[in-house]
Design an enzyme around this catalytic site. Sequence first.
Site, PDB file in Angstrom:
ATOM      1  N   HIS A 130       5.027  18.723  13.094  1.00 56.10           N
ATOM      2  CA  HIS A 130       5.399  19.182  14.191  1.00 56.10           C
ATOM      3  C   HIS A 130       4.669  20.707  14.064  1.00 56.10           C
ATOM      4  CE1 HIS A 130       6.988  15.652  15.895  1.00 56.10           C
ATOM      5  NE2 HIS A 130       5.273  15.712  16.700  1.00 56.10           N
ATOM      6  N   ILE A 142      -4.102  26.343  10.703  1.00 56.28           N
ATOM      7  CA  ILE A 142      -4.522  25.786  12.014  1.00 56.28           C
ATOM      8  C   ILE A 142      -5.172  24.810  12.053  1.00 56.28           C
ATOM      9  CG2 ILE A 142      -4.776  26.479  14.266  1.00 56.28           C
ATOM     10  CD1 ILE A 142      -3.600  29.571  13.907  1.00 56.28           C
ATOM     11  N   TYR A 158      -1.553   6.683  18.788  1.00 57.77           N
ATOM     12  CA  TYR A 158      -0.018   7.084  19.589  1.00 57.77           C
ATOM     13  C   TYR A 158      -0.211   6.144  21.614  1.00 57.77           C
ATOM     14  CZ  TYR A 158       3.465   9.503  21.359  1.00 57.77           C
ATOM     15  OH  TYR A 158       4.818   9.825  21.945  1.00 57.77           O
ATOM     16  N   ASN A 170      17.492   2.866  14.502  1.00 60.74           N
ATOM     17  CA  ASN A 170      16.633   2.197  12.668  1.00 60.74           C
ATOM     18  C   ASN A 170      17.231   3.504  11.718  1.00 60.74           C
ATOM     19  OD1 ASN A 170      14.653   3.096  13.382  1.00 60.74           O
ATOM     20  ND2 ASN A 170      13.754   1.088  12.724  1.00 60.74           N
ATOM     21  N   LEU A 171      17.388   4.924  12.298  1.00 59.62           N
ATOM     22  CA  LEU A 171      17.261   4.881  11.164  1.00 59.62           C
ATOM     23  C   LEU A 171      16.594   5.385  10.744  1.00 59.62           C
ATOM     24  CD1 LEU A 171      21.584   5.720  10.320  1.00 59.62           C
ATOM     25  CD2 LEU A 171      19.963   6.910  12.375  1.00 59.62           C
TER      26      LEU A 171
HETATM   27  N1  UDP Z   1      -1.021  21.624  14.069  1.00 59.48           N
HETATM   28  C1  UDP Z   1      -1.464  22.735  13.495  1.00 59.48           C
HETATM   29  N2  UDP Z   1      -0.771  23.192  12.711  1.00 59.48           N
HETATM   30  C2  UDP Z   1       0.420  22.332  11.679  1.00 59.48           C
HETATM   31  C3  UDP Z   1       0.556  21.037  13.039  1.00 59.48           C
HETATM   32  C4  UDP Z   1       0.299  21.630  13.975  1.00 59.48           C
HETATM   33  O1  UDP Z   1      -2.175  23.743  14.197  1.00 59.48           O
HETATM   34  O2  UDP Z   1       0.992  22.689  10.544  1.00 59.48           O
HETATM   35  C5  UDP Z   1      -1.528  21.985  16.281  1.00 59.48           C
HETATM   36  C6  UDP Z   1      -1.958  20.725  16.688  1.00 59.48           C
HETATM   37  O3  UDP Z   1      -3.450  20.422  15.621  1.00 59.48           O
HETATM   38  C7  UDP Z   1      -1.902  20.710  17.872  1.00 59.48           C
HETATM   39  C8  UDP Z   1      -0.312  21.482  18.534  1.00 59.48           C
HETATM   40  O4  UDP Z   1      -0.329  22.487  17.036  1.00 59.48           O
HETATM   41  O5  UDP Z   1      -3.153  21.752  18.777  1.00 59.48           O
HETATM   42  C9  UDP Z   1       0.358  20.976  18.405  1.00 59.48           C
HETATM   43  O6  UDP Z   1       0.875  19.567  17.414  1.00 59.48           O
HETATM   44  P1  UDP Z   1       2.368  19.148  17.346  1.00 59.48           P
HETATM   45  O7  UDP Z   1       1.908  17.960  16.325  1.00 59.48           O
HETATM   46  O8  UDP Z   1       3.403  19.689  16.595  1.00 59.48           O
HETATM   47  O9  UDP Z   1       2.383  17.940  18.286  1.00 59.48           O
HETATM   48  P2  UDP Z   1       1.057  16.756  18.821  1.00 59.48           P
HETATM   49  O10 UDP Z   1       0.224  17.738  20.222  1.00 59.48           O
HETATM   50  O11 UDP Z   1       0.874  16.190  18.125  1.00 59.48           O
HETATM   51  O12 UDP Z   1       2.593  16.351  20.274  1.00 59.48           O
END
Ligand code: UDP
Length: 331
Positions: free
Chosen positions: A187, A205, A141, A32-33
């Site tokens: 991400h 973090i 999710y 669906n873009l």
């Molecule tokens: N994370 C973080 N800072 C950010 C984005 C993500 O510390 O700006 C951490 C997040 O809390 C998780 C890990 O990096 O522990 C991976 O997060 P991401 O959203 O990439 O993937 P998820 O684990 O949610 O699928």
Amino acid sequence: MNVLVLGGAGYVGSHAVYQLVEQGYRTIVVDNLETGHRGAVHEEAVFYQGDIRDKDFLRSVFEKEQIDGVIHFAANSLVGESMENPLKYFDNNVYGTQSTLEVMNEFGVKHIVFSSTAATYGEPEQVPITEKMKTDPTNAYGETKLAMEKMMRWCDEAYGIKFVSLRYFNVAGARGVIGEDHAPETHLIPIILQVALGQREHITIFGEDYDTPDGTCIRDYIHVDDLIEAHILALDYLKRTGESNIFNLGSSRGFSVKEMIHAAREVTGHPIPEKIGERRAGDPSKLIASSEKAKKVMGWEPSRTSIETMIGDAWKWHETHPNGYDDRKGE
Ligand code: UDP
């Protein structure tokens, strides 16, 4: 063989389409873009823009194309967003899967490979996580993905629709011409690389007080091309065995947020400043998957397992596409 890829314009789905086309599958894409990009779809794939919740639209695709199997990536996938707006996730993810299964059933399509998540397990009692461990999602999710799997299980019993569900965690890497482009980006790896590119001042973090060696969350990262090889093996598995199954995909090795930032500094040569922020809602501390079953049963052999390769491949995409696909409306 005609393969329908739902969500084939997204980050993971678009890599599936490239591999399928390269391997000679006739590849049909539905997207669906909403978050996907038209430019991410391989030019040899047949593309239909539409929403999987729209059954008439889906029926028109199944009518035109002789679909042999479906690979389903068409889901929202952000933990944080799912905690703020769970109904969006139930609607798009769960209802979208229901309408897909209904139309598959109407057209007698019996095979679906489902891109699931290890968020179905929630906070694991031990790692690495195996498929036998209990599922108890800590975020909406993961709950929707588990509901989608359960729906498939009952559709298998009732209608003989066979599914393979692939549960994985954090996908990384890219290939030269396509890569990861979300707006807004949430991400870890793309955000780190946006800092390296000078597009952000620092990476925040999310929490430094987790029960892990350096206090930051540990995740299992998998290269998108290894992940897609498993999806194509799963299609073969369905054809070969006619059995439904669930597999974990991961590297059996975890990396903390701080380790990822450190590796990205090495790969990019940029300083990448960091700040410590609050925990993000719904984040389990440590997620690492055992892939033994996928290796043994499907013969999956991930080959791009080093974190430097994953970050390096992602970096090549981000360096050459600093504005992603550059197709955002209103920008
Ligand atoms: N994370 C973080 N800072 C950010 C984005 C993500 O510390 O700006 C951490 C997040 O809390 C998780 C890990 O990096 O522990 C991976 O997060 P991401 O959203 O990439 O993937 P998820 O684990 O949610 O699928």
